[in-house]
Design a protein around this motif. Sequence first.
Motif, PDB file in Angstrom:
ATOM      1  N   HIS A 186      30.036  27.283 -16.316  1.00  0.00           N
ATOM      2  CA  HIS A 186      28.756  27.995 -16.198  1.00  0.00           C
ATOM      3  C   HIS A 186      28.740  29.308 -16.977  1.00  0.00           C
ATOM      4  CE1 HIS A 186      30.697  30.594 -13.362  1.00  0.00           C
ATOM      5  NE2 HIS A 186      30.653  29.753 -12.334  1.00  0.00           N
ATOM      6  N   ARG A 187      27.767  30.164 -16.653  1.00  0.00           N
ATOM      7  CA  ARG A 187      27.531  31.347 -17.468  1.00  0.00           C
ATOM      8  C   ARG A 187      28.577  32.442 -17.315  1.00  0.00           C
ATOM      9  NH1 ARG A 187      22.096  33.985 -17.483  1.00  0.00           N
ATOM     10  NH2 ARG A 187      23.010  34.985 -19.311  1.00  0.00           N
ATOM     11  N   PHE A 206      30.883  32.035 -18.974  1.00  0.00           N
ATOM     12  CA  PHE A 206      31.119  32.015 -20.423  1.00  0.00           C
ATOM     13  C   PHE A 206      30.506  33.247 -21.081  1.00  0.00           C
ATOM     14  CE2 PHE A 206      30.037  30.907 -24.777  1.00  0.00           C
ATOM     15  CZ  PHE A 206      31.173  30.247 -25.236  1.00  0.00           C
ATOM     16  N   ASP A 207      29.325  33.665 -20.614  1.00  0.00           N
ATOM     17  CA  ASP A 207      28.636  34.798 -21.225  1.00  0.00           C
ATOM     18  C   ASP A 207      29.251  36.140 -20.843  1.00  0.00           C
ATOM     19  OD1 ASP A 207      26.705  33.287 -22.639  1.00  0.00           O
ATOM     20  OD2 ASP A 207      25.589  32.987 -20.780  1.00  0.00           O
ATOM     21  N   MET A 208      30.216  36.130 -19.930  1.00  0.00           N
ATOM     22  CA  MET A 208      30.920  37.342 -19.539  1.00  0.00           C
ATOM     23  C   MET A 208      32.284  37.455 -20.222  1.00  0.00           C
ATOM     24  SD  MET A 208      28.633  38.578 -17.604  1.00  0.00           S
ATOM     25  CE  MET A 208      29.463  39.968 -16.831  1.00  0.00           C
ATOM     26  N   THR A 209      32.591  36.532 -21.124  1.00  0.00           N
ATOM     27  CA  THR A 209      33.855  36.604 -21.846  1.00  0.00           C
ATOM     28  C   THR A 209      33.778  37.633 -22.970  1.00  0.00           C
ATOM     29  OG1 THR A 209      33.194  34.797 -23.322  1.00  0.00           O
ATOM     30  CG2 THR A 209      34.450  34.210 -21.334  1.00  0.00           C
ATOM     31  N   ARG A 210      34.937  38.005 -23.479  1.00  0.00           N
ATOM     32  CA  ARG A 210      34.977  39.066 -24.499  1.00  0.00           C
ATOM     33  C   ARG A 210      34.551  38.570 -25.876  1.00  0.00           C
ATOM     34  NH1 ARG A 210      41.588  39.853 -24.907  1.00  0.00           N
ATOM     35  NH2 ARG A 210      42.015  38.019 -26.214  1.00  0.00           N
ATOM     36  N   ASP A 211      34.657  37.269 -26.114  1.00  0.00           N
ATOM     37  CA  ASP A 211      34.327  36.718 -27.428  1.00  0.00           C
ATOM     38  C   ASP A 211      33.904  35.266 -27.263  1.00  0.00           C
ATOM     39  OD1 ASP A 211      35.476  35.074 -29.979  1.00  0.00           O
ATOM     40  OD2 ASP A 211      34.743  37.055 -30.588  1.00  0.00           O
ATOM     41  N   ALA A 212      32.713  34.934 -27.709  1.00  0.00           N
ATOM     42  CA  ALA A 212      32.172  33.587 -27.493  1.00  0.00           C
ATOM     43  C   ALA A 212      32.955  32.521 -28.242  1.00  0.00           C
ATOM     44  CB  ALA A 212      30.701  33.548 -27.912  1.00  0.00           C
ATOM     45  N   ASP A 213      33.355  32.795 -29.464  1.00  0.00           N
ATOM     46  CA  ASP A 213      34.071  31.792 -30.256  1.00  0.00           C
ATOM     47  C   ASP A 213      35.466  31.533 -29.688  1.00  0.00           C
ATOM     48  OD1 ASP A 213      32.037  31.397 -32.429  1.00  0.00           O
ATOM     49  OD2 ASP A 213      32.407  33.528 -32.698  1.00  0.00           O
ATOM     50  N   GLU A 214      36.124  32.588 -29.262  1.00  0.00           N
ATOM     51  CA  GLU A 214      37.432  32.455 -28.615  1.00  0.00           C
ATOM     52  C   GLU A 214      37.299  31.649 -27.328  1.00  0.00           C
ATOM     53  OE1 GLU A 214      40.787  35.707 -27.666  1.00  0.00           O
ATOM     54  OE2 GLU A 214      38.991  35.932 -26.415  1.00  0.00           O
ATOM     55  N   ALA A 215      36.262  31.946 -26.543  1.00  0.00           N
ATOM     56  CA  ALA A 215      36.043  31.233 -25.277  1.00  0.00           C
ATOM     57  C   ALA A 215      35.773  29.755 -25.526  1.00  0.00           C
ATOM     58  CB  ALA A 215      34.880  31.865 -24.513  1.00  0.00           C
ATOM     59  N   LEU A 216      35.011  29.435 -26.566  1.00  0.00           N
ATOM     60  CA  LEU A 216      34.759  28.038 -26.899  1.00  0.00           C
ATOM     61  C   LEU A 216      36.060  27.312 -27.227  1.00  0.00           C
ATOM     62  CD1 LEU A 216      32.864  25.662 -27.564  1.00  0.00           C
ATOM     63  CD2 LEU A 216      32.686  26.604 -29.886  1.00  0.00           C
ATOM     64  N   ARG A 217      36.905  27.930 -28.031  1.00  0.00           N
ATOM     65  CA  ARG A 217      38.177  27.300 -28.372  1.00  0.00           C
ATOM     66  C   ARG A 217      39.053  27.106 -27.144  1.00  0.00           C
ATOM     67  NH1 ARG A 217      37.581  30.924 -32.729  1.00  0.00           N
ATOM     68  NH2 ARG A 217      39.044  32.399 -31.767  1.00  0.00           N
ATOM     69  N   LEU A 246      27.280  25.981 -20.020  1.00  0.00           N
ATOM     70  CA  LEU A 246      25.989  26.613 -19.792  1.00  0.00           C
ATOM     71  C   LEU A 246      26.061  28.043 -20.298  1.00  0.00           C
ATOM     72  CD1 LEU A 246      23.163  26.815 -18.503  1.00  0.00           C
ATOM     73  CD2 LEU A 246      24.298  27.354 -16.327  1.00  0.00           C
ATOM     74  N   THR A 247      25.208  28.392 -21.247  1.00  0.00           N
ATOM     75  CA  THR A 247      25.294  29.708 -21.863  1.00  0.00           C
ATOM     76  C   THR A 247      23.953  30.156 -22.427  1.00  0.00           C
ATOM     77  OG1 THR A 247      26.322  30.979 -23.665  1.00  0.00           O
ATOM     78  CG2 THR A 247      26.098  28.609 -24.005  1.00  0.00           C
ATOM     79  N   SER A 248      23.757  31.466 -22.433  1.00  0.00           N
ATOM     80  CA  SER A 248      22.595  32.054 -23.091  1.00  0.00           C
ATOM     81  C   SER A 248      22.957  32.555 -24.485  1.00  0.00           C
ATOM     82  CB  SER A 248      22.060  33.225 -22.252  1.00  0.00           C
ATOM     83  OG  SER A 248      23.069  34.222 -22.086  1.00  0.00           O
TER      84      SER A 248
END
Length: 252
Positions: free
Chosen positions: A127-128, A130-141, A153-155
Amino acid sequence: MNIDESILIEVCVDSVASAKNAVRGGAGRLELCGSLGLGGGTTPSIGLLKAVQRAVNIPIMVMIRPRVGDFMYSEEEIEVMMEDVDAFRKHGVQGVVVGMLTADGRIDVERMKRFIDEAFALEICFHRAFDMTRDADEALRDIISIGGISRILTSGHAQSVPDGLPTLARLLESTRQLTKGEHRALSILPGSGIGPRSIGRILDALRPQGLREIHMSGGSWQDGGMKFQRAESLGMGVPDTNGASSGQQRRR
């Protein structure tokens, strides 16, 4: 709101009435939460799940979140979440919605792996948090490295989807490249701030990148049916327009 049938609509609900309204409005899947209007929602009760299952006949994803606040959990909270997953599996949900982070703002990979093992055979939506992580691309990996997660789920690391369109487009393209050839491709599920005024621009921007589904909610507060009200506030409801908590409102 005109959305063609190629785009699945998921709606976040926290009551039987909201679930019925969502299905009438075209939802193809529900995310079921408790107390959605306070802090983004928590784990719903088994009773609510069973009532919603009797009322509608579409797939249901269930939020697993033992409290509001951040997404860094203690071992005791993890145990609660594991017990909840087991209980919901026995009641026939399609999947669960969850997110766990480390103190430094990364995906908690090890705990997510434990959770996915416990949730075996259920779909997993991150869930979101994900939007509280420090870096979106790093979190995706990090999420791709875990395996077993169906969607994010992300904005787009923004306040709302319309504000996060460039990041969402990049995440969709990166996901397509990084998961190429996998049997069950990871899906990016945009959510937050999607409505009649924004949906056209969102679809125009993201459908060319492979958008398959969107996430929406539409609840509001309404006055309750209580005629009697204590003169002094005891803080058992949601704040009214003056900031007082009267206990006289409910969500629909």
